[in-house]
Design a protein around this motif. Structure first.
Motif, PDB file in Angstrom:
ATOM      1  N   SER A 254       0.841  -1.193   0.000  1.00 17.22           N
ATOM      2  CA  SER A 254       0.000   0.000   0.000  1.00 17.22           C
ATOM      3  C   SER A 254       0.873   1.237   0.000  1.00 17.22           C
ATOM      4  O   SER A 254       2.011   1.220   0.491  1.00 17.22           O
ATOM      5  N   VAL A 255       0.336   2.323  -0.557  1.00 16.19           N
ATOM      6  CA  VAL A 255       1.002   3.626  -0.556  1.00 16.19           C
ATOM      7  C   VAL A 255       0.030   4.629   0.055  1.00 16.19           C
ATOM      8  O   VAL A 255      -1.073   4.824  -0.463  1.00 16.19           O
ATOM      9  N   THR A 256       0.434   5.238   1.165  1.00 14.72           N
ATOM     10  CA  THR A 256      -0.430   6.161   1.899  1.00 14.72           C
ATOM     11  C   THR A 256       0.181   7.556   1.908  1.00 14.72           C
ATOM     12  O   THR A 256       1.387   7.710   2.107  1.00 14.72           O
ATOM     13  N   ASN A 257      -0.666   8.552   1.661  1.00 14.73           N
ATOM     14  CA  ASN A 257      -0.206   9.934   1.799  1.00 14.73           C
ATOM     15  C   ASN A 257      -1.320  10.793   2.392  1.00 14.73           C
ATOM     16  O   ASN A 257      -2.494  10.408   2.394  1.00 14.73           O
ATOM     17  N   TRP A 258      -0.942  11.943   2.923  1.00 11.88           N
ATOM     18  CA  TRP A 258      -1.891  12.907   3.497  1.00 11.88           C
ATOM     19  C   TRP A 258      -1.851  14.166   2.648  1.00 11.88           C
ATOM     20  O   TRP A 258      -0.785  14.769   2.465  1.00 11.88           O
ATOM     21  N   GLY A 259      -3.008  14.546   2.106  1.00 15.57           N
ATOM     22  CA  GLY A 259      -3.026  15.739   1.265  1.00 15.57           C
ATOM     23  C   GLY A 259      -4.346  15.899   0.549  1.00 15.57           C
ATOM     24  O   GLY A 259      -5.384  16.111   1.177  1.00 15.57           O
ATOM     25  N   CYS A 260      -4.302  15.778  -0.770  1.00 17.80           N
ATOM     26  CA  CYS A 260      -5.476  16.013  -1.609  1.00 17.80           C
ATOM     27  C   CYS A 260      -6.624  15.085  -1.213  1.00 17.80           C
ATOM     28  O   CYS A 260      -6.463  13.864  -1.152  1.00 17.80           O
ATOM     29  N   GLN A 261      -7.771  15.682  -0.966  1.00 20.73           N
ATOM     30  CA  GLN A 261      -8.943  14.897  -0.568  1.00 20.73           C
ATOM     31  C   GLN A 261      -9.587  14.231  -1.783  1.00 20.73           C
ATOM     32  O   GLN A 261      -9.745  14.851  -2.832  1.00 20.73           O
ATOM     33  N   ILE A 262      -9.936  12.966  -1.641  1.00 21.36           N
ATOM     34  CA  ILE A 262     -10.671  12.222  -2.668  1.00 21.36           C
ATOM     35  C   ILE A 262     -12.083  11.999  -2.143  1.00 21.36           C
ATOM     36  O   ILE A 262     -12.263  11.338  -1.115  1.00 21.36           O
ATOM     37  N   LEU A 263     -13.057  12.568  -2.815  1.00 19.94           N
ATOM     38  CA  LEU A 263     -14.437  12.438  -2.367  1.00 19.94           C
ATOM     39  C   LEU A 263     -14.919  11.003  -2.498  1.00 19.94           C
ATOM     40  O   LEU A 263     -14.420  10.237  -3.333  1.00 19.94           O
ATOM     41  N   GLU A 264     -15.905  10.646  -1.686  1.00 26.70           N
ATOM     42  CA  GLU A 264     -16.391   9.260  -1.649  1.00 26.70           C
ATOM     43  C   GLU A 264     -16.876   8.791  -3.013  1.00 26.70           C
ATOM     44  O   GLU A 264     -16.593   7.663  -3.434  1.00 26.70           O
ATOM     45  N   ASP A 265     -17.618   9.648  -3.731  1.00 27.73           N
ATOM     46  CA  ASP A 265     -18.159   9.234  -5.029  1.00 27.73           C
ATOM     47  C   ASP A 265     -17.114   9.281  -6.141  1.00 27.73           C
ATOM     48  O   ASP A 265     -17.407   8.956  -7.294  1.00 27.73           O
ATOM     49  N   GLU A 266     -15.880   9.684  -5.809  1.00 31.28           N
ATOM     50  CA  GLU A 266     -14.813   9.731  -6.806  1.00 31.28           C
ATOM     51  C   GLU A 266     -13.858   8.547  -6.687  1.00 31.28           C
ATOM     52  O   GLU A 266     -12.960   8.387  -7.521  1.00 31.28           O
ATOM     53  N   LYS A 267     -14.057   7.702  -5.690  1.00 36.33           N
ATOM     54  CA  LYS A 267     -13.106   6.627  -5.411  1.00 36.33           C
ATOM     55  C   LYS A 267     -13.000   5.619  -6.554  1.00 36.33           C
ATOM     56  O   LYS A 267     -11.949   5.023  -6.765  1.00 36.33           O
ATOM     57  N   THR A 268     -14.089   5.385  -7.269  1.00 39.25           N
ATOM     58  CA  THR A 268     -14.013   4.484  -8.421  1.00 39.25           C
ATOM     59  C   THR A 268     -13.726   5.261  -9.709  1.00 39.25           C
ATOM     60  O   THR A 268     -13.094   4.725 -10.621  1.00 39.25           O
ATOM     61  N   LYS A 269     -14.138   6.515  -9.759  1.00 37.45           N
ATOM     62  CA  LYS A 269     -13.949   7.316 -10.973  1.00 37.45           C
ATOM     63  C   LYS A 269     -12.483   7.650 -11.226  1.00 37.45           C
ATOM     64  O   LYS A 269     -12.088   7.884 -12.372  1.00 37.45           O
ATOM     65  N   ILE A 270     -11.670   7.718 -10.163  1.00 34.21           N
ATOM     66  CA  ILE A 270     -10.275   8.130 -10.354  1.00 34.21           C
ATOM     67  C   ILE A 270      -9.483   7.141 -11.189  1.00 34.21           C
ATOM     68  O   ILE A 270      -8.403   7.467 -11.666  1.00 34.21           O
ATOM     69  N   PHE A 271     -10.022   5.938 -11.382  1.00 39.64           N
ATOM     70  CA  PHE A 271      -9.353   4.950 -12.236  1.00 39.64           C
ATOM     71  C   PHE A 271      -9.851   5.017 -13.684  1.00 39.64           C
ATOM     72  O   PHE A 271      -9.425   4.219 -14.513  1.00 39.64           O
ATOM     73  N   GLN A 272     -10.738   5.970 -13.962  1.00 38.54           N
ATOM     74  CA  GLN A 272     -11.240   6.129 -15.322  1.00 38.54           C
ATOM     75  C   GLN A 272     -10.314   7.053 -16.106  1.00 38.54           C
ATOM     76  O   GLN A 272      -9.644   7.926 -15.550  1.00 38.54           O
ATOM     77  N   ARG A 273     -10.320   6.858 -17.399  1.00 38.46           N
ATOM     78  CA  ARG A 273      -9.440   7.631 -18.285  1.00 38.46           C
ATOM     79  C   ARG A 273      -9.810   9.117 -18.263  1.00 38.46           C
ATOM     80  O   ARG A 273     -10.967   9.471 -18.405  1.00 38.46           O
ATOM     81  N   HIS A 274      -8.819   9.970 -18.060  1.00 37.65           N
ATOM     82  CA  HIS A 274      -8.926  11.436 -18.077  1.00 37.65           C
ATOM     83  C   HIS A 274      -9.671  12.017 -16.879  1.00 37.65           C
ATOM     84  O   HIS A 274      -9.945  13.220 -16.858  1.00 37.65           O
ATOM     85  N   PHE A 275     -10.019  11.188 -15.876  1.00 35.71           N
ATOM     86  CA  PHE A 275     -10.742  11.749 -14.719  1.00 35.71           C
ATOM     87  C   PHE A 275      -9.738  12.279 -13.694  1.00 35.71           C
ATOM     88  O   PHE A 275      -8.756  11.630 -13.364  1.00 35.71           O
TER      89      PHE A 275
END
Length: 323
Positions: A254-275
């Motif tokens: 695992s890779v953990t960092n503290w910083g940019c917030q990822i919203l709950e509804d974006e957790k699956t979208k961040i693996f989509q192209r250009h998101f």
């Protein structure tokens, strides 16, 4: 009506079929039709014809919908390619322009002597970033024409591998006042004989660490956001933490960092192209939304899976491989 050959008519006769209805298919650009045949002892009735026409109309609508969907996908693909090229120009062009300016300033003596070493390190970071971006874009373009085919070989000491690979990002992390730490919570022997494609795994780890540094708070931001950061403690909140684990059935890190917030509804979208996430630009305007898309594709090609867990400003990416 089509010009039927003698053989076709003889075949109808042989099968006791004589009555023929030829119905053009509506809504289809090319000339097309459907042929209905009936037995000798029964004529087509008006109800038969009405049902046939309705059926053919439905077929025509379905074919038109299919053609429209195909055109839309072709247009979307062309748009994605154009967008990808614009992204390449932006993502690679901006660092190259910065590198050019830095080198020009060095060549013309505009940089004070005491800052030359620091600026040279910055140029090295920018060059490394551009090379990583080019590698990612090349892989993305390859995905459109051929699948990822891993070349499997052993990695003898996985913890040592993670430590070595993280060293390339340590200067970047330390420039923000934070550190990259690799937990060594299991014996190295347990990681012997992990078989994978090391080059592909390099791309996964490179992207995750690049993102972790890019989207992490600086040490001053950690204090402002009331994150308990202790730079003297390797496991402190605020540091970038790499945690390898191993058991009988799977190997994970695992890779953990503290910083940019990822919203709950974006957790699956961040693996989509250009998101890109809602808060991504606040940390880095330079971003293509391709990195995590590529990571997911590579991890899946390596018979693994990736997921992200978030907690306000904390994000942990888990990569799991079956053995």
């Amino acid at each position: 009506m089509p010009d039927f050959t003698d053989n076709y008519l003889k075949q109808l006769e042989k099968n006791a079929m004589i009555y023929v209805v030829v119905v053009p298919i509506p809504f289809v650009e090319k000339d097309s039709f459907i042929i209905f045949t009936n037995t000798k002892n029964r004529d087509f009735t008006f109800a038969d014809i009405e049902m046939i026409l309705l059926s053919v109309k439905r077929i025509g609508l379905e074919l038109k919908h299919f053609e429209d969907e195909k055109k839309i996908k072709e247009q979307e693909h062309a748009f994605a390619l154009a967008e990808g090229m614009r992204t390449v120009v932006h993502q690679v062009g901006a660092p190259l322009a910065a590198i050019h300016n830095q080198l020009d300033n060095l060549a013309k003596g505009r940089i004070p002597q005491e800052l030359i070493s620091k600026r040279s390190v910055a140029i090295g970071h920018q060059i490394a970033y551009s090379k990583r971006q080019l590698t990612s874009f090349q892989r993305i373009l390859e995905l459109d024409v051929k699948p990822i085919i891993p070349v499997i070989a052993p990695i003898e000491n996985f913890t040592s591998y993670l430590i070595y690979k993280s060293m390339a990002f340590r200067a970047m992390a330390e420039s923000k006042g934070i550190h990259i730490r690799v937990k060594n919570n299991v014996s190295n022997e347990k990681f012997d004989n992990f078989y994978t494609d090391e080059k592909l795994l390099d791309e996964v780890l490179t992207c995750l660490l690049d993102n972790a540094v890019k989207y992490s708070f600086k040490s001053t931001d950690l204090a402002r956001n009331k994150i308990k950061f202790d730079p003297s403690y390797y496991g402190s909140d605020g540091n970038i933490l790499i945690d390898p684990n191993n058991n009988f059935s799977e190997l994970t890190f695992s890779v953990t960092n503290w910083g940019c917030q990822i919203l709950e509804d974006e957790k699956t979208k961040i693996f989509q192209r250009h998101f890109r996430g809602s808060y991504a630009n606040e940390f880095s305007p330079l971003g293509s939304g391709l990195g995590l898309y590529l990571v997911k594709k590579i991890v899946e090609a390596l018979n693994g899976k990736i997921e992200v867990l978030t907690e306000k400003n904390k994000a942990t990416f888990f990569v799991k491989f079956k053995k």
